[in-house]
Design a protein around this motif. Structure first.
Motif, PDB file in Angstrom:
ATOM      1  N   ARG A 128      18.882   3.966   1.063  1.00 53.50           N
ATOM      2  CA  ARG A 128      18.666   2.810   0.198  1.00 53.50           C
ATOM      3  C   ARG A 128      17.180   2.669  -0.109  1.00 53.50           C
ATOM      4  O   ARG A 128      16.357   2.570   0.797  1.00 53.50           O
ATOM      5  CB  ARG A 128      19.177   1.534   0.876  1.00 53.50           C
ATOM      6  N   ARG A 129      16.844   2.648  -1.396  1.00 51.29           N
ATOM      7  CA  ARG A 129      15.460   2.404  -1.794  1.00 51.29           C
ATOM      8  C   ARG A 129      15.157   0.915  -1.674  1.00 51.29           C
ATOM      9  O   ARG A 129      16.037   0.078  -1.862  1.00 51.29           O
ATOM     10  CB  ARG A 129      15.214   2.869  -3.236  1.00 51.29           C
ATOM     11  N   ALA A 130      13.912   0.596  -1.366  1.00 53.57           N
ATOM     12  CA  ALA A 130      13.536  -0.801  -1.181  1.00 53.57           C
ATOM     13  C   ALA A 130      12.208  -1.082  -1.869  1.00 53.57           C
ATOM     14  O   ALA A 130      11.416  -0.178  -2.124  1.00 53.57           O
ATOM     15  CB  ALA A 130      13.430  -1.128   0.309  1.00 53.57           C
ATOM     16  N   GLN A 131      11.994  -2.352  -2.178  1.00 55.76           N
ATOM     17  CA  GLN A 131      10.743  -2.790  -2.785  1.00 55.76           C
ATOM     18  C   GLN A 131       9.822  -3.457  -1.769  1.00 55.76           C
ATOM     19  O   GLN A 131       8.667  -3.748  -2.078  1.00 55.76           O
ATOM     20  CB  GLN A 131      11.042  -3.778  -3.926  1.00 55.76           C
ATOM     21  N   ARG A 158      -0.491   9.916  -1.794  1.00 59.35           N
ATOM     22  CA  ARG A 158      -0.669  10.278  -0.386  1.00 59.35           C
ATOM     23  C   ARG A 158       0.565  11.010   0.137  1.00 59.35           C
ATOM     24  O   ARG A 158       0.474  11.762   1.111  1.00 59.35           O
ATOM     25  CB  ARG A 158      -0.913   9.011   0.447  1.00 59.35           C
ATOM     26  N   SER A 159       1.706  10.775  -0.479  1.00 58.22           N
ATOM     27  CA  SER A 159       2.941  11.452  -0.053  1.00 58.22           C
ATOM     28  C   SER A 159       2.781  12.956  -0.139  1.00 58.22           C
ATOM     29  O   SER A 159       3.192  13.689   0.777  1.00 58.22           O
ATOM     30  CB  SER A 159       4.109  11.004  -0.924  1.00 58.22           C
ATOM     31  N   TYR A 187       8.620   3.642  -4.432  1.00 62.03           N
ATOM     32  CA  TYR A 187       9.623   2.936  -3.642  1.00 62.03           C
ATOM     33  C   TYR A 187       9.365   3.127  -2.155  1.00 62.03           C
ATOM     34  O   TYR A 187       8.615   4.028  -1.739  1.00 62.03           O
ATOM     35  CB  TYR A 187      11.033   3.447  -3.964  1.00 62.03           C
ATOM     36  N   LEU A 188      10.015   2.291  -1.368  1.00 63.13           N
ATOM     37  CA  LEU A 188       9.996   2.404   0.079  1.00 63.13           C
ATOM     38  C   LEU A 188      11.376   2.827   0.560  1.00 63.13           C
ATOM     39  O   LEU A 188      12.384   2.553  -0.092  1.00 63.13           O
ATOM     40  CB  LEU A 188       9.641   1.064   0.727  1.00 63.13           C
ATOM     41  N   TRP A 214       0.829  -1.209   0.000  1.00 64.70           N
ATOM     42  CA  TRP A 214       0.000   0.000   0.000  1.00 64.70           C
ATOM     43  C   TRP A 214       0.863   1.258   0.000  1.00 64.70           C
ATOM     44  O   TRP A 214       0.557   2.229  -0.710  1.00 64.70           O
ATOM     45  CB  TRP A 214      -0.919  -0.019   1.228  1.00 64.70           C
ATOM     46  N   LEU A 215       1.930   1.260   0.785  1.00 66.92           N
ATOM     47  CA  LEU A 215       2.804   2.435   0.825  1.00 66.92           C
ATOM     48  C   LEU A 215       3.412   2.714  -0.550  1.00 66.92           C
ATOM     49  O   LEU A 215       3.502   3.874  -0.978  1.00 66.92           O
ATOM     50  CB  LEU A 215       3.911   2.233   1.859  1.00 66.92           C
TER      51      LEU A 215
END
Length: 294
Positions: A46-49, A273-274, A37-38, A28-29
């Motif tokens: 560090r970007r994460a999936q 939403r960001s 990205y998370l 959802w994020l």
């Protein structure tokens, strides 16, 4: 997968890469973000999936958790994000909350990070063992521990003279967080997902000041709620500041990557939403500034 002992059923097994915070939250994020990205609060460069995973549960125990996560996502999390304020629930909700608190507490048991007395750590162990037996269906009881669920809203203003950390709305509405909280005579498990936090009291097994937040085996929970439990407001401020301390270490290169990602898809930014949270925090900063000026 790795071989080991399942933290829940204690059987030798192939261990799954288990999420501490449920997988659907990370999905959802990403879907509602400006970049897709998370970023972990403790690893902002560090970007994460996906959210953090660790070898913890066997496949059978993983499925126990997954069933309740699906019910929570469909009946509470997603409706709440769409603006609903009343939620009927059955025993799956207390099972979901206990499973979340069990995971967070188990990580503290595996890798202690809290300066906790032997007595409080013993009480934590008792709670985890009690919750584990309940989650496995070996017991109908989950102890005399009280569990609360609190819905967070966009914060637009605060009383004059009351300091509020920057990025509070980002923490309330977009951040995941979890920890075991303790002082010399208190221990509870705290977990937070976007817009909702959970508290499972251990010592003492409850605190006064909660209103319309306690979760039972079934019922209805609705907004508005309130919480005047001692220290909870200060604790939330501390967690915002804690997360901010990591965000401040983001490199210029990573900040540029965010700008570049947003520039490539401005439509995504507008519907994200960001952006809503960024605007909310800017409004809160403006409000605080006006309070100081006046």
């Amino acid at each position: 997968m790795a071989s080991g002992v399942c933290a829940l059923c204690k059987q030798d097994s192939e261990l799954m890469e288990s999420h501490i915070i449920p997988k659907f939250i990370g999905k959802w994020l990403k879907e509602t973000s400006a970049t897709g990205y998370l970023r972990s609060a403790v690893n902002v460069n560090r970007r994460a999936q996906d959210l953090k995973k660790t070898p913890l549960l066997c496949n059978s125990c993983e499925q126990i958790f997954s069933a309740n996560e699906k019910l929570f996502a469909e009946n509470i999390f997603k409706p709440f994000q769409d603006g609903h304020t009343k939620f009927d629930y059955d025993e799956w909700l207390i099972q979901f909350i206990i499973s979340l608190s069990w995971r967070v507490g188990t990580m503290e048991r595996i890798d202690p990070k809290n300066d906790m007395s032997d007595q409080l750590r013993h009480e934590l162990d008792i709670a985890l063992d009690t919750w584990g037996e309940y989650l496995l269906g070996r017991s109908r009881e989950f102890g005399n521990y009280k569990h609360h669920m609190f819905f967070l809203d966009r914060l637009e203003s605060v009383p004059a003279g009351e300091p509020i950390p920057d990025h509070t709305n980002a923490y309330f509405l977009r951040t995941v967080d979890a920890t075991v909280v303790n002082n010399e005579n208190t221990v509870f498990v705290y977990s937070k997902i976007p817009g909702i936090f959970f508290v499972s009291h251990i010592i003492p097994n409850n605190m006064t000041g909660w209103k319309s937040t306690r979760i039972h085996r079934g019922g209805r929970v609705k907004i508005p709620q309130s919480c005047a439990a001692p220290g909870v407001g200060d604790f939330l401020k501390h967690r915002v500041e804690f997360v901010n301390s990591f965000v401040s270490h983001m490199s210029d290169d990573q900040r540029q990557k965010i700008v570049d990602a947003v520039s490539k898809d401005p439509d995504r930014l507008e519907r994200s939403r960001s952006l809503d949270v960024l605007k909310a925090d800017q409004q809160l900063r403006d409000h605080n500034k006006n309070n100081k000026d006046n």
